[in-house]
Design a protein around this motif. Structure first.
Motif, short mmCIF file in Angstrom:
data_model
loop_
_atom_site.label_atom_id
_atom_site.label_comp_id
_atom_site.label_asym_id
_atom_site.label_seq_id
_atom_site.Cartn_x
_atom_site.Cartn_y
_atom_site.Cartn_z
N LEU A 1 0.82 -1.20 0.00
CA LEU A 1 0.00 0.00 0.00
C LEU A 1 0.86 1.26 0.00
N ARG A 2 1.96 1.22 0.74
CA ARG A 2 2.85 2.38 0.79
C ARG A 2 3.62 2.54 -0.51
N GLU A 3 3.99 1.41 -1.12
CA GLU A 3 4.79 1.46 -2.34
C GLU A 3 3.93 1.78 -3.56
N VAL A 4 2.80 1.07 -3.69
CA VAL A 4 1.95 1.22 -4.87
C VAL A 4 0.97 2.36 -4.70
N GLY A 5 0.50 2.56 -3.47
CA GLY A 5 -0.50 3.57 -3.21
C GLY A 5 -1.87 2.97 -3.09
N SER A 6 -2.74 3.69 -2.45
CA SER A 6 -4.11 3.23 -2.25
C SER A 6 -5.01 4.03 -3.20
#
Length: 285
Positions: free
Chosen positions: A110-115
């Motif tokens: 979630l932090r790397e790809v984004g939400s």
């Protein structure tokens, strides 16, 4: 230096403070038979002696290690060995550690790809990350989330081709938006027998054929070749959720469709199936 006075027995508050627990917890131990009731003083209050405190300390240490109160009591009574409880506890901890690691991996994604893109499985989000920011609609991601829950990550990866084409073909996106607006108008004020339903279903069928042709020309389906053998590698996003068949999942997902919208969806399905059976060209239904 003189030693402090040693009490022969202590009240429940002092016993709780020494053992690192609460009077309420000690009363619970008494209620379930884990800790015998001690003698009471002249004021009818419980008084705890050395043996009581030793037992209480053992209870607290075992409870802190994660052993259930039922297992602690059984161990004291000789009904089962603490070793058996420890073996079960270790199995439980291994399972919890795996679950925690999966959660850590999910948070990292979630932090790397984004939400919300990171909420989808790596197989699906990996196919979408190359698109320009903002080219995917929130509704597109919502649909993929539902599809992944219903048909698995591979099913959602196949559907992702549709949204990639929509994001890269403005004319198809415009037609998709027009059809979506017309479909939203199929409310309870419209009769399921309204002739406009048939016309709109034919338009949707033609649009789906155009989308299919664009997907074929883009080579997106070819990029999915070989993923069938690797489907298990991407099952992590579905672990922890109760497994169910697509039919069961579809029956549990609510859609507030009017009778007219239900009839429309039925006609679209029938037209697409008929076109597939007749072997029509991608541009016709």
């Amino acid at each position: 230096m003189p030693l402090p006075a040693f009490p022969r027995r202590v009240k429940i508050g002092d016993a709780a403070a020494f053992a690192g627990t609460t009077p309420r917890a000690i009363r619970h131990y008494h209620a379930i038979g884990l800790l015998p009731e001690p003698e009471r003083g002249s004021d009818d209050r419980r008084r705890y002696g050395y043996d009581d405190m030793i037992r209480l300390l053992w209870i607290r240490r075992m409870a802190d290690a994660g052993i259930s109160l039922d297992d602690i009591r059984a161990g004291f009574e000789g009904a089962t060995g603490i070793e058996q409880s420890l073996a079960r506890l270790e199995e439980s901890l291994v399972s919890k550690a795996a679950a925690i690691e999966a959660q850590r991996a999910a948070v990292h994604r979630l932090r790397e790809v984004g939400s919300p893109l990171g909420l989808l499985s790596p197989l699906v989000s990996g196919r979408l990350r190359a698109l320009p920011p903002g080219s995917l609609r929130p509704a597109d991601l919502d649909t993929l989330l539902v599809t992944e829950r219903t048909f698995g990550s591979l099913g959602a990866a196949v559907q992702a081709n549709r949204f990639i084409v929509l994001a890269t073909h403005p004319e198809l996106r415009a037609e998709e938006d027009r059809l979506a607006e017309a479909e939203a108008a199929l409310d309870d004020t419209m009769s399921p027998d309204d002739p406009r339903i048939e016309d709109l279903a034919a338009q949707r069928c033609a649009h789906e054929a155009a989308l299919g042709a664009a997907i074929d020309q883009s080579g997106l389906d070819e990029a999915l070749e070989g993923l069938l053998d690797r489907e298990d590698e991407h099952a992590g996003a579905e672990e922890g959720a109760a497994r169910m068949s697509p039919r069961e999942a579809i029956g549990k997902m609510p859609y507030d469709f009017s009778p007219a919208r239900v009839r429309y969806e039925e006609r679209v399905s029938e037209l697409l199936h008929s076109a597939d059976q007749d072997g029509d060209t991608p541009q016709t239904c």
